[in-house]
Structures are given as structure tokens and as C-alpha cells.
Motif scaffolding. Structure first.
Motif, mmCIF file in Angstrom:
data_model
loop_
_atom_site.group_PDB
_atom_site.id
_atom_site.type_symbol
_atom_site.label_atom_id
_atom_site.label_comp_id
_atom_site.label_asym_id
_atom_site.label_seq_id
_atom_site.Cartn_x
_atom_site.Cartn_y
_atom_site.Cartn_z
ATOM 1 N N MET A 90 -8.068 -15.709 -3.927
ATOM 2 C CA MET A 90 -9.132 -16.633 -4.319
ATOM 3 C C MET A 90 -9.406 -16.607 -5.830
ATOM 4 O O MET A 90 -9.841 -17.596 -6.394
ATOM 5 N N ASP A 91 -9.187 -15.449 -6.465
ATOM 6 C CA ASP A 91 -9.538 -15.293 -7.883
ATOM 7 C C ASP A 91 -8.876 -16.368 -8.742
ATOM 8 O O ASP A 91 -7.686 -16.620 -8.603
ATOM 9 N N GLU A 136 -7.714 -0.329 3.789
ATOM 10 C CA GLU A 136 -8.714 -1.415 3.962
ATOM 11 C C GLU A 136 -9.007 -2.071 2.611
ATOM 12 O O GLU A 136 -9.178 -3.291 2.523
ATOM 13 N N GLN A 137 -9.081 -1.237 1.555
ATOM 14 C CA GLN A 137 -9.365 -1.804 0.220
ATOM 15 C C GLN A 137 -8.212 -2.692 -0.240
ATOM 16 O O GLN A 137 -8.415 -3.722 -0.871
ATOM 17 N N GLU A 138 -6.986 -2.282 0.128
ATOM 18 C CA GLU A 138 -5.811 -3.079 -0.257
ATOM 19 C C GLU A 138 -5.873 -4.461 0.417
ATOM 20 O O GLU A 138 -5.566 -5.477 -0.208
ATOM 21 N N TYR A 139 -6.312 -4.487 1.694
ATOM 22 C CA TYR A 139 -6.471 -5.782 2.382
ATOM 23 C C TYR A 139 -7.540 -6.632 1.686
ATOM 24 O O TYR A 139 -7.379 -7.837 1.535
ATOM 25 N N GLU A 140 -8.628 -5.981 1.246
ATOM 26 C CA GLU A 140 -9.690 -6.722 0.542
ATOM 27 C C GLU A 140 -9.151 -7.295 -0.772
ATOM 28 O O GLU A 140 -9.455 -8.428 -1.139
ATOM 29 N N MET A 141 -8.329 -6.488 -1.464
ATOM 30 C CA MET A 141 -7.768 -6.961 -2.744
ATOM 31 C C MET A 141 -6.869 -8.175 -2.522
ATOM 32 O O MET A 141 -6.887 -9.121 -3.299
ATOM 33 N N GLN A 142 -6.073 -8.118 -1.464
ATOM 34 C CA GLN A 142 -5.169 -9.253 -1.168
ATOM 35 C C GLN A 142 -5.998 -10.534 -0.997
ATOM 36 O O GLN A 142 -5.659 -11.579 -1.552
ATOM 37 N N GLN A 143 -7.101 -10.433 -0.241
ATOM 38 C CA GLN A 143 -7.964 -11.604 -0.014
ATOM 39 C C GLN A 143 -8.580 -12.070 -1.330
ATOM 40 O O GLN A 143 -8.629 -13.265 -1.620
ATOM 41 N N HIS A 159 0.837 -1.199 0.000
ATOM 42 C CA HIS A 159 0.000 0.000 0.000
ATOM 43 C C HIS A 159 0.877 1.255 0.000
ATOM 44 O O HIS A 159 0.615 2.218 -0.726
ATOM 45 N N ASN A 160 1.926 1.207 0.803
ATOM 46 C CA ASN A 160 2.867 2.326 0.872
ATOM 47 C C ASN A 160 3.482 2.611 -0.506
ATOM 48 O O ASN A 160 3.572 3.748 -0.948
ATOM 49 N N TRP A 161 3.880 1.556 -1.211
ATOM 50 C CA TRP A 161 4.424 1.724 -2.574
ATOM 51 C C TRP A 161 3.408 2.421 -3.471
ATOM 52 O O TRP A 161 3.743 3.326 -4.217
ATOM 53 N N MET A 162 2.135 1.945 -3.378
ATOM 54 C CA MET A 162 1.139 2.408 -4.334
ATOM 55 C C MET A 162 0.631 3.817 -4.015
ATOM 56 O O MET A 162 -0.168 4.375 -4.762
ATOM 57 N N GLU A 163 1.126 4.417 -2.949
ATOM 58 C CA GLU A 163 0.812 5.818 -2.683
ATOM 59 C C GLU A 163 1.658 6.724 -3.575
ATOM 60 O O GLU A 163 1.397 7.906 -3.689
#
Ligand SMILES: CC(C)(COP(=O)(O)OP(=O)(O)OC[C@H]1O[C@@H](n2cnc3c(N)ncnc32)[C@H](O)[C@@H]1OP(=O)(O)O)[C@@H](O)C(=O)NCCC(=O)NCCS
Length: 231
Positions: free
Chosen positions: A59-60, A48-55, A28-32
Motif C-alpha cells: 500500500m505504501d 507475523e511482522q513480516e506478513y504485516e510488512m508485506q501488506q 522471512h527465512n532469508w532474513m533470519e
């Protein structure tokens, strides 16, 4: 993808490990960084969105993601190692490498044919790479990370991903040499990448791996490159 949840790919200079919760804060820090977002065509996300993306990515079935770890120091790393092994988790993460699948895959046995699926939608595997930490660039990390990723995804030996690629399917010893590969391998002819038309370092990088520019989409200021394309 679930298939690489516990997979570590061991290279000479780098390791590829699955994207896990403990990587999210740094990612997330990088993507800032606005420049990195522009170069990788990424949208800004909240933590929080970054954590959702990781999850989600874990699964994808259409997104294969690895974090690139620099092999610093002389700690021995065996060819088979768990991502949570302290010899791995103590090393610095420096970037990521992804493949995004779209369309319906062909079976590997049909890999030498044109990669069009039953319903006519072309099957493609779009590769993306980022060495986020400038200190770690120009060390051959991106090149090795992509070769390892392509070997894992296609089942072709890493040596096939060179400036003038061979195309015949690897046989015998050469085929057996690839020990860690994705359960449903994709044909190497489906590999593509889309890059800003001004991102010369990245265009050169993919050329060295056997990709050629096949399309220039001026409205998006973007080129499309394909592995082993004959232009
Ligand atoms: C592009 C990028 C991935 C290259 O990573 P890297 O680890 O520095 O690349 P490598 O050291 O493996 O270089 C491999 C080849 O790429 C080319 N290359 C890489 N960086 C280059 C640069 N700054 N200028 C010119 N060529 C470059 C060279 O051909 C190089 O081979 P060489 O060292 O034998 O000349 C990295 O600069 C980066 O992450 N940039 C920001 C994000 C980005 O642009 N991602 C690509 C979007 S798909």
C-alpha cells in the motif's frame, strides 16, 4: 506500492514480480541469516511482522518492491503475464529489489534540473538489492534486476544504466521502447544507494550501472552513491 500490484517485468535471465503473501515465509527465512541482515541493514522481524510488512509495502506510496525470480528451464514466458500464472509461480524466488522514495517528486519534464523539491527537501529514490540465495549469485541477476527496476521507475530504457551513462532524455523510438513503466516516473538523477563501505561486490555492481561514490559516512561505515554523479 499499489501501482505494481499486478506488474511482472520480464527480463532475459530473471522476472520481477510484486511481493505477495506467498513469498513471505521464504523471505522471512532469508532474513533470519545474520550476515544478510547486516549487508542489507535490516532488523530481525517475527514472521507475523513480516506478513504485516508485506501488506504495508503493497500500500505504501513511497516503497516500490519486487521479488526476483530466476528464469530456469526453457518455459516460454510472454512479455505480458500475470504474477499468479503457474509459469511464473513455479519458478524459484532468489532475492528482492526495492526503491524507497523520500521528499517530494518533481514532474518528469523537470527531470534534467537539480532534484530539489519546493520545500527544499531533496527528492531521492534509494535502491536496494539482494540475491539471497548464494547459488544464484554471479549470474548477472542483480545487474538485470536493477536495470529492469530503473527502467520501470524512470521510464528511461535499461541501456541508459551503464558504466558511462547517457543523460539526454530518450526520444522517439527509444522512448516508446519502454512499454511498462510506473505511472509517475521519477528522474534518474534522483537514484541513490547507501551501502556498507566494505561491501565491494555491491559497490562494483552499482558502478557498472553508472553510479559513483559521492559521500563516505565514516560513523556509519557507509558510502552513498548517485547515478551519473560527477565527482
Ligand atoms: C551484491 C549482490 C547483490 C550481487 O548480486 P549478483 O547477482 O551476484 O551480481 P551480478 O552477477 O549481477 O554481478 C554484477 C557485477 O557486480 C560485481 N560483483 C558481484 N558480485 C561480486 C563479487 N562477489 N566480487 C566482486 N564483484 C562482484 C561485479 O562487477 C559483477 O560484474 P562481473 O560479473 O561482470 O564482474 C549479491 O552478492 C548479494 O545480494 N549480496 C548480499 C546482499 C547485499 O550485499 N546487498 C547489497 C546491499 S544494497
Amino acid at each position: 506500492m499499489l501501482c505494481n500490484k499486478n506488474t511482472v517485468l520480464v527480463g532475459k535471465k530473471i522476472l520481477l514480480v510484486p511481493y505477495q503473501i506467498e513469498h513471505v515465509a521464504k523471505y522471512h527465512n532469508w532474513m533470519e541469516n545474520e550476515e544478510l541482515r547486516a549487508l542489507t541493514a535490516s532488523e530481525p522481524l517475527k514472521l507475523e511482522q513480516e506478513y504485516e510488512m508485506q501488506q504495508k509495502w503493497q500500500m505504501d506510496e513511497d516503497k516500490l518492491t519486487f521479488i526476483i525470480i530466476a528464469r530456469e528451464g526453457d518455459t516460454f514466458i510472454p512479455d505480458t503475464v500475470n504474477p499468479t500464472d503457474p509459469r511464473v509461480s513455479s519458478l524459484p524466488m532468489v532475492g528482492d529489489v526495492n526503491i524507497f522514495l523520500s521528499g517530494t517528486p518533481l514532474s518528469v519534464s523537470e527531470s534534467t534540473r537539480s532534484p530539489a523539491s519546493d520545500n527544499g527537501q531533496e527528492f531521492t529514490a534509494e535502491a536496494e538489492i539482494m540475491i539471497a540465495e548464494p547459488l544464484y549469485r554471479r549470474r548477472g541477476y542483480a545487474q538485470e534486476a536493477l536495470r529492469l527496476m530503473f527502467q520501470y521507475a524512470t521510464g528511461y530504457p535499461a541501456e541508459y544504466f551503464v558504466h558511462h551513462p547517457r543523460t539526454e532524455e530518450p526520444q522517439g523510438e527509444e522512448a516508446r521502447h519502454v512499454c511498462v513503466k510506473m505511472p509517475h516516473s521519477i528522474p534518474p538523477s534522483s537514484l541513490i544507494t547507501r551501502i556498507s563501505d566494505k561491501n565491494f561486490p555491491s559497490i562494483k555492481l552499482f558502478e557498472q550501472l553508472g553510479f559513483r561514490i559521492t559521500k563516505h559516512v565514516e560513523v556509519f561505515e557507509e558510502v552513498e552513491m548517485r547515478w551519473n554523479a560527477h565527482s
